[in-house]
Structures are given as C-alpha cells and as structure tokens.
Design a protein around this motif. Sequence first.
Motif: not given
Length: 478
Positions: A423-440
């Motif tokens: 999945n190369w959707d850049l918008n969703k990849r940014i949201l996944m990066a936010l998810h990783r920040l949210y976890e910590t």
Amino acid sequence: MKKPFWRFGHSNGPGFERNSLFETAVMSGRRLKNNFAVQVSASAVADTRPHGNWVEAAAWDATSVAVTPLRRFLWRYGRDMAFPRTRFRELVDLFLIAEQRDELPLRVAQHVTEAMPELADGEVLKRDILGIRTMSLPLCPPVSLPNMLSLIDDDRWRPLIGSADIKRRLEATSASDIALAANIIGERPQYFEHWPEVLDGIAERADEQLLDQNIPSRMMVEILRRRGDLVQAQSVKSLRSEDLMLLFDCHADYAIRNRLVLEALQRVFAPELLKLLSHECERFIFIAIGAHRSNRLDQSWIAPISGAREIILASQFVDRISSLGDVCTAIHLLGLWNGASGLNRDASFWANALPRLRPDASELDVLFLYASLLILALDERSPASWKLIELTLPTVRAGVLRGQLPNNVYSLLDRAVPSIRDNWDLNKRILMALHRLYETNPATRQELGRAGVWDDDLDIVFYGMPEPPRQRLFWWLP
C-alpha cells in the motif's frame, strides 16, 4: 639741492645699498626766481602700476615718494636672503607675477628653490609661497594646494611646514583642489608614511562627491578608514577584497560592517573574504540570507557557505530568525537536504517558534519546511511532538490529499514515513507514523482534531492499519 631719497637698502630693502649707484633727487621746497615764489614738489604716485619688465617696475618705484607695493615686497622678502643685491631682479620679476595672480605657478616656486636651496635663505618668501600663516600679511600669493604637496615632497621645502600649517591650508582649500590633492597623494606612497596629517586633512574635507571621482584606490581606503560615515555601498564597490577586510577591521560600527559584508557577498568569492564568516558568523549568515532573497548574492558563494555549515550551525543564528522565508533560505544555503531537521533544533523549539515567525515564504517553500518539521516531530517522539504536529500536519496532508506535492517534498516524506506492504498511499502511511507516535506518547481526540485528524483517520491513529484477510492456500476447501 640734490639729496638722494631712493637707494637700495635705504628705502627698498636691507642689503641692497652695497655698490648701488642709482640715485635721484628730492625736488621739494620753495624756490625764489625773478621775484616769483615757486613751490616745487615731487610728482604723485602714478595711478596705474607698470606691468612691463623689471626695469620699468624698478624705475616706477624709484620715482615714487610714497611707499609702493614693490618697496614693501622688497622689504619683506629681501631681509633674510643671503645675497639680496644679486636677487633684486628676481624679486622684482616675482613681484610682477604676484601682482597678477591669486596663486603662484609651480614653476616660479621651483625657480625659488633652485636659486635659494639653503633652508634659511629666503625663508619668509618660501613660507608665504607654501601658504603658511605668519604674524604679518603675506605679499606673495601661495601656490595651490596640489602644487604645495608637490613642493613639500622636496627635502628643501619639507622642514618649513608643520602639521598645523597643513591642516589650516586644507581647511581653506576649495573642493576641486582637495580632489586634485587626493589624486596626487594616492600616486605617491611616500606621503602615507611622511605626511599622515595630509591624509587626515583630506579625509576631513572628503564627501560623497569626492569619492565619486576617480581617485586612487589607496587614497580611497585611507579616507574610508578615517571616515566611517562615507563607507557606503557605492564608495566600496571599486575596492579590492583585501581592502574590504582592512575596513572591516578598522570599523566596529554595526551598520558599517553590514555594508562591507553585503558588498563582499555581491562580488565573486575570494578566499580572503571567508574571514568575514569566521569573525562574525551570525552577522554573515543573516546578511547572506537577505542577499539571497533579494537576488544580490553571487552564486560563487553558495558552495563556501554550504561548506561552512558546521561553523554556522554552531552559532545561535537559528534562535534569532524572524520569518519563515529566512528559515527556508538558510536551509537552501546550508545545503540541508533533510530540511529543518538539519538546523539542530528540537520539536519544542519549533513548536514555540513557528507561531511567531513572519509568514513571508512561498507556498512550496512552506510545504517543504512543514514536511521536514513533521518528520522531526515523528522521529523525536517527545511530549512536544504533538504540538508541532498540530502546526504542520494540516498543511502537509492538504498537499498530499490534493496530489500536488513537489518532488522534493514527496521524496522527503516517502523516505521518512513507514511503508505498508504493497500500500503506497502516502496519506495512510503518515497516519501509521502517527499511530507509532501515539503508542509511545498518547494524544487526546482534541489534540488530534487540532491536527486535522478526524473520523476514520482516528481509527488508524488509535489502532493502526487493519490486517487484510489472509488468503487460504487451498481456497477451494471448506
């Protein structure tokens, strides 16, 4: 009845009486003749003075019963001459020249030097020729200031004049003669050593009109060293790079140094100018930023500035930046491909700095800057990260969703955010990066809302991307 009343040395000047035979008689008093009383007196002084040869002038003076200008001239200048009688004709010739001129020609002054080479011989005349003030009124006009400078370059004239005399002459000299004097001195290096008073006097009289003339560069530097108020963009344009450095060291004034640095940045890079960067790094980079933004920075400076990025980044210039345009220009000049991350400031700094920065950058530059700051916040994973994300994410996502990201912004984000399998959707990849920040470092819905994350996007931030259904190897079996 014959009584001499005119004799060299008696009425005309000391020292002229020796071996003098030229006499005339006084014809005054009452005479009786043929029962008539006759009053006899000398004729009055002629209304017009002769301007012919020296004989006519001397004869005119001899027949006058009053004190004539020539007689005063002879008295003043003959009294300290070693051989005044032998120089009678020369003095009369000099008088005739002086009567017709406001300034004595240089050739006449040089003739005086040749005729009286000894310092004390005719000293009064020589000092008047130089224009040196004395207690009594001079009867011989001085040479012009440029010609005076030519004379005092001669050892036979130099001891006669002092610093105060030079200063007075310079103060009373016309602007045109000051310009001529500046040219003469600029072509004669000995003046810089022997006559600093002349340099001081010319610098004091200098103005912008003088500097606009084609005076020698060394004279220009000497004037600008003494007159910081004349250090302007136009006056330093013709100077060599080493002269700019000399003026930079001479003047501590902030505005003057700014002009010198700006002039250096507008010309082709020279290694000696790099000293400006090491001396005052912050001043240099700010002026370089301004010059680049106004299209005045010579392109030959880009590589040297980029090569000195460690020195520049070690300074505190980032803390004093006041606009988004300056930040973007600094990133470009320093060659920071990763954007604001290379400016060595954390998320907390940028979260506090962004609201106060003046929005004077182009839309594309702001998009690149905000993308780099978003990556900085995601990588840092600190409590300040969410505050910086609130400021940058809406702008970046708007560009992503429009599908109008410039190549440099897309490449920057593509390298930084996590990939999601195929999945190369850049918008969703940014949201996944936010998810990783949210976890910590968890964030509230309000904080995410201020960052422009709503509805379905929240699920990705809270829970991550859902796993796709796994395809069974034997799909036809129940």
